[in-house]
Write a protein that holds these residues in place. Sequence first.
Motif, mmCIF file in Angstrom:
data_model
loop_
_atom_site.group_PDB
_atom_site.id
_atom_site.type_symbol
_atom_site.label_atom_id
_atom_site.label_comp_id
_atom_site.label_asym_id
_atom_site.label_seq_id
_atom_site.Cartn_x
_atom_site.Cartn_y
_atom_site.Cartn_z
ATOM 1 N N PRO A 179 0.756 -1.314 -0.184
ATOM 2 C CA PRO A 179 -0.092 0.007 -0.105
ATOM 3 C C PRO A 179 0.835 1.173 0.004
ATOM 4 C CG PRO A 179 -0.026 -1.043 2.165
ATOM 5 C CD PRO A 179 0.717 -2.007 1.273
ATOM 6 N N ARG A 237 5.417 10.707 -1.770
ATOM 7 C CA ARG A 237 5.612 10.720 -0.500
ATOM 8 C C ARG A 237 6.775 10.950 0.097
ATOM 9 N NH1 ARG A 237 4.649 4.350 1.369
ATOM 10 N NH2 ARG A 237 4.144 5.228 3.039
ATOM 11 N N TYR A 253 11.591 7.919 1.462
ATOM 12 C CA TYR A 253 11.425 7.240 0.052
ATOM 13 C C TYR A 253 11.995 7.556 -1.097
ATOM 14 C CZ TYR A 253 7.739 5.851 3.550
ATOM 15 O OH TYR A 253 7.366 5.143 4.645
ATOM 16 N N ASN A 285 7.670 -5.720 -0.895
ATOM 17 C CA ASN A 285 7.714 -4.551 0.353
ATOM 18 C C ASN A 285 6.332 -4.448 0.397
ATOM 19 O OD1 ASN A 285 7.595 -2.165 1.433
ATOM 20 N ND2 ASN A 285 9.001 -1.100 0.152
ATOM 21 N N GLY A 345 4.931 -2.485 2.582
ATOM 22 C CA GLY A 345 4.568 -1.217 3.080
ATOM 23 C C GLY A 345 4.158 -1.409 4.876
ATOM 24 N N ALA A 346 3.125 -0.466 5.137
ATOM 25 C CA ALA A 346 2.745 -0.820 6.480
ATOM 26 C C ALA A 346 2.219 -2.356 6.948
ATOM 27 C CB ALA A 346 1.677 0.308 6.760
ATOM 28 N N HIS A 356 4.295 -4.464 9.272
ATOM 29 C CA HIS A 356 4.144 -4.489 10.918
ATOM 30 C C HIS A 356 3.313 -5.188 11.451
ATOM 31 C CE1 HIS A 356 7.413 -1.614 9.549
ATOM 32 N NE2 HIS A 356 6.476 -0.962 8.749
ATOM 33 N N HIS A 376 12.869 -2.709 2.233
ATOM 34 C CA HIS A 376 11.951 -1.492 2.478
ATOM 35 C C HIS A 376 12.936 -0.296 1.936
ATOM 36 C CE1 HIS A 376 9.144 -3.764 5.086
ATOM 37 N NE2 HIS A 376 10.340 -4.375 5.421
ATOM 38 N N LEU A 377 12.292 0.917 1.352
ATOM 39 C CA LEU A 377 13.298 1.896 1.016
ATOM 40 C C LEU A 377 13.736 2.587 2.103
ATOM 41 C CD1 LEU A 377 10.497 2.902 -1.754
ATOM 42 C CD2 LEU A 377 12.786 2.315 -1.987
ATOM 43 N N SER A 378 13.221 3.024 3.258
ATOM 44 C CA SER A 378 13.388 3.612 4.298
ATOM 45 C C SER A 378 14.087 2.543 5.537
ATOM 46 C CB SER A 378 12.271 4.531 5.072
ATOM 47 O OG SER A 378 11.409 3.278 5.516
ATOM 48 N N ILE A 404 13.519 1.167 8.658
ATOM 49 C CA ILE A 404 12.582 0.854 9.551
ATOM 50 C C ILE A 404 13.089 0.771 10.907
ATOM 51 C CG2 ILE A 404 10.773 -0.007 7.818
ATOM 52 C CD1 ILE A 404 11.281 -2.972 8.765
ATOM 53 N N ARG A 420 7.240 0.907 13.519
ATOM 54 C CA ARG A 420 7.865 0.290 12.403
ATOM 55 C C ARG A 420 8.883 -0.560 12.644
ATOM 56 N NH1 ARG A 420 5.876 3.661 7.758
ATOM 57 N NH2 ARG A 420 5.366 5.634 8.976
HETATM 58 C C1 DQA Z 1 8.163 0.821 3.948
HETATM 59 C C2 DQA Z 1 8.175 1.133 5.196
HETATM 60 C C3 DQA Z 1 6.907 1.081 5.891
HETATM 61 O O1 DQA Z 1 7.011 1.245 7.526
HETATM 62 C C4 DQA Z 1 5.778 2.106 5.283
HETATM 63 O O2 DQA Z 1 4.609 1.808 5.976
HETATM 64 C C5 DQA Z 1 5.773 1.940 3.785
HETATM 65 C C6 DQA Z 1 7.177 1.602 3.094
HETATM 66 C C7 DQA Z 1 9.437 1.120 3.027
HETATM 67 O O3 DQA Z 1 9.681 0.891 1.994
HETATM 68 O O4 DQA Z 1 10.457 1.827 3.831
HETATM 69 O O5 DQA Z 1 4.905 2.114 3.264
HETATM 70 O O6 DQA Z 1 8.065 -0.484 3.722
#
Ligand code: DQA
Length: 164
Positions: free
Chosen positions: A25, A33, A38, A88, A90-91, A94, A114-116, A118, A125
């Motif tokens: 998502p 974003r 990201y 990936n 996303g949220a 978690h 994960h791009l970021s 976490i 996260r």
């Molecule tokens: C994510 C990290 C998640 O915490 C976040 O909800 C995302 C992207 C990332 O790619 O860093 O939507 O998975």
Amino acid sequence: MKVKSPQGLADSDVHCRLVVVLHGPNLNLLGERPAEHYGSLTLAELNALITEEAERLGWQCLCFQTNHEGVYIDWIHEFRRAGAMIVNPGAWTHYSYAIHDALELVACPVAEVHLSDIETREEWRRRSVITPVVDLVISGKGPWGYVEALRRVVAMAEGNATPG
Ligand code: DQA
């Protein structure tokens, strides 16, 4: 190897040199974003980067994105016999035990990306419920994390690397 639409794969098919990338998502809005987490690539640009590397390695690559958890799980089921998988979620990462359980059924090497980073963000996260059922995790390396993940799952599928 037969590759059809996402809904058109037979359970018995084995997709040796196919890597499937499943984005969860809000990743459709990459580029809008927060760039500090990201980056600035759009999803189309990210997919092009991954696909180019896959093709360089002699693999076919299919990339999908959805904001619907059930659809995501259906794709995991459908592609559970691909050659390799990159997720990936996303949220959902978690808290989705449903995605955990679906990934448990995947036969091929799976990378969680994960791009970021976490681990260094909000408390909620820092926990991934899917890590226990994947072969490797790459977090905080931006788009290049996908490229690294691709190289590693391909190497694992080809028998040239070990999990880590
Ligand atoms: C994510 C990290 C998640 O915490 C976040 O909800 C995302 C992207 C990332 O790619 O860093 O939507 O998975």
